[in-house]
Design a protein around this motif. Structure first.
Motif, short mmCIF file in Angstrom:
data_model
loop_
_atom_site.label_atom_id
_atom_site.label_comp_id
_atom_site.label_asym_id
_atom_site.label_seq_id
_atom_site.Cartn_x
_atom_site.Cartn_y
_atom_site.Cartn_z
N ILE A 150 0.84 -1.20 0.00
CA ILE A 150 0.00 0.00 0.00
C ILE A 150 0.87 1.25 0.00
N ARG A 151 1.98 1.21 0.73
CA ARG A 151 2.90 2.35 0.75
C ARG A 151 3.46 2.62 -0.65
N LYS A 152 3.77 1.56 -1.38
CA LYS A 152 4.26 1.73 -2.74
C LYS A 152 3.19 2.36 -3.64
N SER A 153 1.97 1.89 -3.49
CA SER A 153 0.87 2.46 -4.29
C SER A 153 0.69 3.93 -3.98
N ALA A 154 0.88 4.30 -2.72
CA ALA A 154 0.76 5.71 -2.33
C ALA A 154 1.85 6.55 -2.99
N LEU A 155 3.06 6.00 -3.08
CA LEU A 155 4.16 6.72 -3.73
C LEU A 155 3.86 6.93 -5.22
N LEU A 156 3.31 5.89 -5.85
CA LEU A 156 2.97 6.01 -7.27
C LEU A 156 1.85 7.03 -7.46
#
Length: 241
Positions: A150-156
């Motif tokens: 989820i953190r990666k999706s937030a960065l994207l």
């Protein structure tokens, strides 16, 4: 013609046995309701799969992740085919879709990022800025999630939004920056396979590739973009640069 002495003031209408008494006023109301219902159906905007805005949003909470993903992508199809929605339903597009950035399924989150990347450039910044608060809340919640994916999706999502309207983070830039900096310390590469069916769509494939990159790399890349777009004209940026 003069009324006879024994004639009543009102004549009682006789009804045959077995027939239902009809109230003419009630009949008129029913006709009007039916006409309004038909008009609503004719005016309802649908996408290529005959799904309306309310149909799609109603599927956002479906227990099946694939249904949620298809509903989000269906929303993109609906807006792309009906430009009038950009002025009438932008609030639904943003407030109903951004919470799915915290969805447990990566394919759903990828669909959300894709929808914002494609649709938001068509929205005037003056119409986007009133939603900066709700966008910042969900983006920051996703950045600080216990789920690395989820953190990666937030960065994207942040990278997409920074390229479209960095002003969205103006009021929360220091809070968002603090969350980004914390992510740079997470150097462990996550080898967890990506859930969901990989699409052949080029943008989706790119998102899937980014989703598997080290979290710290994405965080550093996002911080650089954050400074370039949000701090580019300030002295703090030049000192750090």
């Amino acid at each position: 013609m003069p009324k006879r002495k024994d004639e009543p003031d009102f004549k009682k209408v006789k009804h045959r046995v077995g027939t239902k008494k009809v109230d003419p006023k009630a009949t008129n109301v029913n006709i009007r309701i039916q006409e309004q219902s038909i008009l609503r159906e004719e005016q309802d905007i649908v996408n290529s799969h005959n799904k309306s805005l309310s149909d799609l949003v109603g599927q956002f909470t479906h227990f099946n992740a694939n249904n949620r993903k298809e509903a989000v992508l269906g929303l993109k199809d609906l807006f792309m085919s009906n430009e009038v929605l950009y002025s009438s339903s932008i609030n639904i597009l943003i407030t109903k879709t951004i919470p799915l950035l915290l969805d447990n399924d990566v394919a759903v989150r990828q669909a959300v990022v894709s929808v914002f990347e494609v649709l938001l450039p068509n929205v005037p910044k003056s119409s986007l800025l009133p939603f900066s608060g709700v966008i910042c809340v969900f983006v920051n919640n996703a950045l600080t999630s216990i789920n690395p994916s989820i953190r990666k999706s937030a960065l994207l999502m942040m990278q997409v939004l920074l390229k479209i309207a960095p002003e969205l983070f103006e009021d929360q830039k220091m809070k968002i920056l603090a969350s980004l900096i914390k992510l740079t310390t997470e150097v462990k590469v996550m080898n967890t396979p990506v859930r969901g069916v990989l699409s052949t769509n080029r943008n989706t494939m790119k998102t899937n590739t980014n989703q598997q990159r080290p979290l710290s790399d994405l965080a550093l890349e996002t911080i650089q973009l954050f400074f370039e777009t949000s701090f580019g004209q300030t002295s703090i940026y030049h000192r750090i640069d």
